[in-house]
Design an enzyme around this catalytic site. Structure first.
Site, short mmCIF file in Angstrom:
data_model
loop_
_atom_site.label_atom_id
_atom_site.label_comp_id
_atom_site.label_asym_id
_atom_site.label_seq_id
_atom_site.Cartn_x
_atom_site.Cartn_y
_atom_site.Cartn_z
N GLU A 224 0.99 -1.19 0.11
CA GLU A 224 -0.04 -0.14 -0.05
C GLU A 224 0.91 1.45 -0.13
O GLU A 224 0.42 2.31 -0.63
CB GLU A 224 -0.82 0.00 1.26
CG GLU A 224 -1.91 -1.01 1.01
CD GLU A 224 -3.10 -0.97 2.00
OE1 GLU A 224 -3.78 0.17 2.37
OE2 GLU A 224 -3.42 -1.86 2.89
N HIS A 240 7.37 -26.82 4.18
CA HIS A 240 6.84 -28.20 3.67
C HIS A 240 6.29 -27.85 2.27
O HIS A 240 5.51 -28.81 1.65
CB HIS A 240 5.50 -28.53 4.87
CG HIS A 240 6.17 -29.06 5.92
ND1 HIS A 240 6.66 -30.08 6.35
CD2 HIS A 240 6.53 -27.94 7.06
CE1 HIS A 240 7.00 -30.13 7.75
NE2 HIS A 240 6.86 -28.67 8.05
N LYS A 333 -13.24 0.95 -4.36
CA LYS A 333 -14.56 1.02 -3.56
C LYS A 333 -15.66 1.79 -4.02
O LYS A 333 -16.81 1.24 -3.99
CB LYS A 333 -14.06 1.50 -2.13
CG LYS A 333 -13.39 0.79 -1.13
CD LYS A 333 -12.90 1.35 0.12
CE LYS A 333 -12.21 0.56 0.93
NZ LYS A 333 -11.84 0.93 2.06
#
Ligand code: F6R
Length: 347
Positions: A224, A240, A333
């Site tokens: 950001e 893993h 948004k």
């Protein structure tokens, strides 16, 4: 730097320590949570910078705690659930949608916001509300979004609290002096890390249960503030799967690993972190190892977050990017109707 940092992100970082202290105080105005039935699960609902407040709760919670980043109803919500709805703007669709569905259940609630629909809803329904000061970019209000609810939950014994906040704040203030914009690169570890990361894709590696939230915060702050890719992963899970990905020479030459360690790591996890650093160095990947400073777990978490915030801002400025605006998030948004809330997440 001041010209590039037109909206003053560095000034907000200077106030990180005093904001932490103010956040603890602002919780005093919130009524104690009703504890007639014990709480055995905490769900912190939030997105982006607000969800990081929930990560701080999760780190210090004494009960199973989930950070819920979705508009769906959190699973298994019951009268023993405390749902903490965190949204800086108060208008984030996912957070409002999860809360509104949970309001139909027997859960208990705490809201954290600077205003918007969330604060309105809290007032209409008589829900306890931590009021966060307005005027911050949401991610920069982390002291309030994390420590505000932490202090409220601490009064009910639901989270662990440091013995003395003053010591924590002293450590943070020291960092403010050591890492600030006026401290030259040769004495400033945040600037040094930013320079080492410049031109590469950071992969920030944390340890489950101790530095994992800082790894996520470093990643999202670099995304950001510096507006560039960064990734994070967690020890021991990465042993893993992800360690195999570093075999591929073509992509690894663009990466730089940052390994975040803490005195709170178990001995086994500390050996795993050392193994990862060694393995990556053998593969000629630059590795930056950072030890969380501080004398208590709370201090170590906050100071590691603070260092990451500085690194992300210096990385932005070294790339001639203004850290504050997040035009892509604003456009998303508007396009998805967040303020008008046209698309609640009810199946
Ligand atoms: C912007 C930022 C974002 C927001 C997110 C949710 O500074 O950090 O990640 O936090 O879009 O918005 P709020 O926090 O208002 O619920």
């Amino acid at each position: 730097m001041a010209t590039l940092d037109a909206e003053g992100m560095l000034g907000i970082l200077d106030r990180f320590g005093s904001d932490c202290a103010a956040a603890i105080r602002c919780a005093d105005s919130v009524a104690p949570l009703p504890m007639s039935t014990p709480v055995d699960q905490i769900v912190a609902c939030g997105m982006g910078g607000s969800a990081m407040g929930g990560e701080i709760l999760r780190r210090f919670s004494r009960s199973p705690t989930e950070v819920h980043r979705s508009g769906r109803l959190p699973s298994q919500t019951s009268d023993r659930t405390l749902l903490v709805a965190i949204s800086y703007s108060g208008n984030t669709t996912e957070t409002l949608s999860a809360l509104e569905q949970a309001l139909e259940t027997q859960a208990r609630f705490l809201c954290v916001s600077s205003g918007g629909r969330l604060a309105e809803l809290a007032r209409e329904r008589g829900l306890p509300l931590v009021v966060v000061p307005s005027g911050y970019p949401p991610r920069a209000a982390l002291p309030y979004l994390g420590l505000g609810p932490l202090a409220v939950l601490g009064r009910s014994g639901l989270v662990s609290m440091p013995e003395r906040w003053e010591e924590v704040f002293q450590g943070i203030a020291e960092d403010g002096r050591r890492l600030g914009a006026d401290v030259p690169t040769k004495d400033n570890s945040a600037k040094q890390i930013a320079i080492a990361l410049n031109g590469r894709v950071p992969v920030v590696i944390g340890v489950a249960g101790t530095t994992d939230l800082a790894a996520l915060r470093w990643k999202t702050q670099i995304n950001e503030n510096a507006k560039q890719p960064a990734f994070c992963s967690v020890i021991p899970e990465l042993l893993h799967n992800e360690i195999l990905a570093w075999d591929e020479e073509r992509s690894r030459r663009h990466l730089c690993a940052v390994v975040l360690r803490s005195q709170d790591d178990t001995e086994a996890d500390a050996s795993r972190a050392a193994y990862v650093s060694r393995l990556l160095r053998e593969k000629r990947v630059p590795v930056i190892e950072v030890d969380a400073p501080g004398t208590s777990p709370h201090e170590r978490v906050l100071r590691l977050l603070y260092l990451g915030d500085f690194v992300s801002v210096y990385l932005a400025l070294s790339r001639r990017v203004d850290p504050t605006p997040v035009l892509g998030i604003d456009a998303m948004k508007r396009s998805l109707g967040y303020v008008g809330r046209e698309t609640p997440d009810v199946p």
